[in-house]
Design a protein around this motif. Structure first.
Motif, PDB file in Angstrom:
ATOM      1  N   TYR A   1       0.852  -1.197   0.000  1.00 53.65           N
ATOM      2  CA  TYR A   1       0.000   0.000   0.000  1.00 53.65           C
ATOM      3  C   TYR A   1       0.879   1.236   0.000  1.00 53.65           C
ATOM      4  O   TYR A   1       2.083   1.148   0.229  1.00 53.65           O
TER       5      TYR A   1
ATOM      6  N   ARG B   1      -1.939   6.509   5.973  1.00 48.92           N
ATOM      7  CA  ARG B   1      -2.490   5.975   4.735  1.00 48.92           C
ATOM      8  C   ARG B   1      -3.914   6.439   4.578  1.00 48.92           C
ATOM      9  O   ARG B   1      -4.535   6.920   5.521  1.00 48.92           O
ATOM     10  N   TYR B   2      -4.472   6.245   3.378  1.00 44.27           N
ATOM     11  CA  TYR B   2      -5.800   6.774   3.088  1.00 44.27           C
ATOM     12  C   TYR B   2      -6.837   6.292   4.105  1.00 44.27           C
ATOM     13  O   TYR B   2      -7.662   7.067   4.606  1.00 44.27           O
ATOM     14  N   ARG B   3      -6.758   4.984   4.431  1.00 46.95           N
ATOM     15  CA  ARG B   3      -7.832   4.467   5.301  1.00 46.95           C
ATOM     16  C   ARG B   3      -7.841   5.156   6.657  1.00 46.95           C
ATOM     17  O   ARG B   3      -8.885   5.207   7.304  1.00 46.95           O
TER      18      ARG B   3
ATOM     19  N   LYS C   1     -13.184   6.690  -1.875  1.00 50.60           N
ATOM     20  CA  LYS C   1     -12.480   5.428  -2.075  1.00 50.60           C
ATOM     21  C   LYS C   1     -12.396   5.138  -3.568  1.00 50.60           C
ATOM     22  O   LYS C   1     -13.229   5.587  -4.343  1.00 50.60           O
ATOM     23  N   VAL C   2     -11.355   4.420  -3.936  1.00 53.29           N
ATOM     24  CA  VAL C   2     -11.213   4.006  -5.337  1.00 53.29           C
ATOM     25  C   VAL C   2     -10.997   2.493  -5.286  1.00 53.29           C
ATOM     26  O   VAL C   2     -10.143   2.002  -4.544  1.00 53.29           O
ATOM     27  N   PHE C   3     -11.809   1.745  -6.023  1.00 52.35           N
ATOM     28  CA  PHE C   3     -11.745   0.295  -5.867  1.00 52.35           C
ATOM     29  C   PHE C   3     -10.788  -0.402  -6.828  1.00 52.35           C
ATOM     30  O   PHE C   3     -10.274  -1.469  -6.533  1.00 52.35           O
ATOM     31  N   ILE C   4     -10.604   0.207  -7.981  1.00 48.44           N
ATOM     32  CA  ILE C   4      -9.642  -0.434  -8.890  1.00 48.44           C
ATOM     33  C   ILE C   4      -8.753   0.644  -9.501  1.00 48.44           C
ATOM     34  O   ILE C   4      -9.148   1.788  -9.626  1.00 48.44           O
TER      35      ILE C   4
ATOM     36  N   ARG D   1      -4.255  11.692  -5.150  1.00 51.44           N
ATOM     37  CA  ARG D   1      -4.840  12.107  -3.870  1.00 51.44           C
ATOM     38  C   ARG D   1      -4.054  13.220  -3.184  1.00 51.44           C
ATOM     39  O   ARG D   1      -4.598  13.874  -2.284  1.00 51.44           O
TER      40      ARG D   1
HETATM   41  C1  LIG Z   1     -13.105  -4.884  -7.631  1.00 54.18           C
HETATM   42  C2  LIG Z   1     -12.292  -4.969  -6.383  1.00 54.18           C
HETATM   43  C3  LIG Z   1     -13.124  -4.442  -5.221  1.00 54.18           C
HETATM   44  C4  LIG Z   1     -12.237  -4.265  -4.047  1.00 54.18           C
HETATM   45  O1  LIG Z   1     -11.167  -4.790  -3.892  1.00 54.18           O
HETATM   46  O2  LIG Z   1     -12.747  -3.419  -3.115  1.00 54.18           O
HETATM   47  C5  LIG Z   1     -12.096  -3.557  -1.869  1.00 54.18           C
HETATM   48  C6  LIG Z   1     -12.966  -2.876  -0.867  1.00 54.18           C
HETATM   49  C7  LIG Z   1     -12.430  -1.483  -0.674  1.00 54.18           C
HETATM   50  O3  LIG Z   1     -11.555  -1.614   0.430  1.00 54.18           O
HETATM   51  P1  LIG Z   1     -11.712  -0.553   1.584  1.00 54.18           P
HETATM   52  O4  LIG Z   1     -10.697  -0.911   2.599  1.00 54.18           O
HETATM   53  O5  LIG Z   1     -13.116  -0.424   2.043  1.00 54.18           O
HETATM   54  O6  LIG Z   1     -11.335   0.853   0.889  1.00 54.18           O
HETATM   55  C8  LIG Z   1     -10.050   1.046   0.327  1.00 54.18           C
HETATM   56  C9  LIG Z   1      -9.115   1.560   1.389  1.00 54.18           C
HETATM   57  O7  LIG Z   1      -9.721   2.688   2.013  1.00 54.18           O
HETATM   58  C10 LIG Z   1      -7.812   1.993   0.763  1.00 54.18           C
HETATM   59  O8  LIG Z   1      -7.042   2.609   1.800  1.00 54.18           O
HETATM   60  P2  LIG Z   1      -5.460   2.272   1.904  1.00 54.18           P
HETATM   61  O9  LIG Z   1      -4.828   2.964   0.732  1.00 54.18           O
HETATM   62  O10 LIG Z   1      -4.999   2.874   3.199  1.00 54.18           O
HETATM   63  O11 LIG Z   1      -5.301   0.793   1.834  1.00 54.18           O
HETATM   64  C11 LIG Z   1      -8.024   3.004  -0.345  1.00 54.18           C
HETATM   65  O12 LIG Z   1      -6.768   3.352  -0.919  1.00 54.18           O
HETATM   66  C12 LIG Z   1      -8.923   2.402  -1.404  1.00 54.18           C
HETATM   67  O13 LIG Z   1      -9.137   3.377  -2.420  1.00 54.18           O
HETATM   68  C13 LIG Z   1     -10.261   2.016  -0.806  1.00 54.18           C
HETATM   69  O14 LIG Z   1     -11.049   1.412  -1.800  1.00 54.18           O
HETATM   70  O15 LIG Z   1     -14.270  -2.704  -1.321  1.00 54.18           O
HETATM   71  C14 LIG Z   1     -15.184  -2.851  -0.307  1.00 54.18           C
HETATM   72  O16 LIG Z   1     -14.934  -3.444   0.702  1.00 54.18           O
HETATM   73  C15 LIG Z   1     -16.470  -2.207  -0.577  1.00 54.18           C
HETATM   74  C16 LIG Z   1     -17.138  -2.919  -1.743  1.00 54.18           C
HETATM   75  C17 LIG Z   1     -18.187  -2.028  -2.307  1.00 54.18           C
END
Ligand SMILES: CCCC(=O)OC[C@@H](COP(=O)(O)O[C@@H]1[C@H](O)[C@H](OP(=O)(O)O)[C@@H](O)[C@H](O)[C@H]1O)OC(=O)CCC
Length: 145
Positions: free
Chosen positions: A37, A57-59, A93-96, A106
């Motif tokens: 990360y 970190r972001y979280r 949040k960004v998932f992918i 960011r």
């Molecule tokens: C297609 C793949 C989907 C996937 O991997 O998502 C994973 C999770 C998102 O995980 P989360 O932990 O809820 O959220 C992530 C963390 O906050 C992460 O923090 P750090 O940088 O400190 O690690 C951020 O950088 C990511 O942008 C964010 O998405 O998604 C969920 O749990 C919510 C689902 C709607």
């Protein structure tokens, strides 16, 4: 952005010296591990004039924002009370996507977020959760910039 709240000098002067007054991201760092990360290297300046680095970190931003919203977001946004305030929006949040590119994109958003957070009225700067986020932990001290 909202005009910088005019600080009432006397209020501001009463603030403890270790209160953070500004924070800017100096760098990002990749942390390798089972899940790699990125984290932000943040330079914090305090009311007393000291400067130090913290690593978040972001979280951790997300968790702080959730706590602050739960405490200060008015139940009825049309009727803000004395102890509510409009918080700046946190970048979402960004998932992918590429973690490095996401972290780099960011930087300006989190800088704006922190600038507006620390520009809120002085009573807000005394919030314990806000102060804890910006305090330098033992881990922060051990990092070699
Ligand atoms: C297609 C793949 C989907 C996937 O991997 O998502 C994973 C999770 C998102 O995980 P989360 O932990 O809820 O959220 C992530 C963390 O906050 C992460 O923090 P750090 O940088 O400190 O690690 C951020 O950088 C990511 O942008 C964010 O998405 O998604 C969920 O749990 C919510 C689902 C709607």
């Amino acid at each position: 952005s909202l005009p910088q709240q005019l600080r009432d000098e006397s209020d501001f002067d009463q603030l403890p010296h270790n209160i953070p007054v500004s924070a800017t991201i100096a760098d990002i760092e990749e942390k390798k591990g089972f899940i790699y990360y990125f984290r932000f290297v943040i330079e914090v300046k305090t009311r007393g004039g000291s400067k130090y680095l913290i690593y978040r970190r972001y979280r951790e931003f997300f968790n702080l924002h959730q706590i602050l919203e739960s405490k200060y977001y008015p139940d009825d946004p049309d009727r803000p009370g004395p102890n509510t305030c409009v918080l700046p929006p946190l970048p979402g949040k960004v998932f992918i996507g590429n973690k490095q590119e996401i972290a780099e994109s960011r930087i300006p958003e989190l800088n704006t977020y922190m600038k507006r957070l620390l520009g809120l009225p002085t009573w807000f700067l005394l919030d314990e959760d806000l102060r804890m986020f910006f305090y330098q932990t033992d881990q922060d001290c051990e990092q070699l910039p």
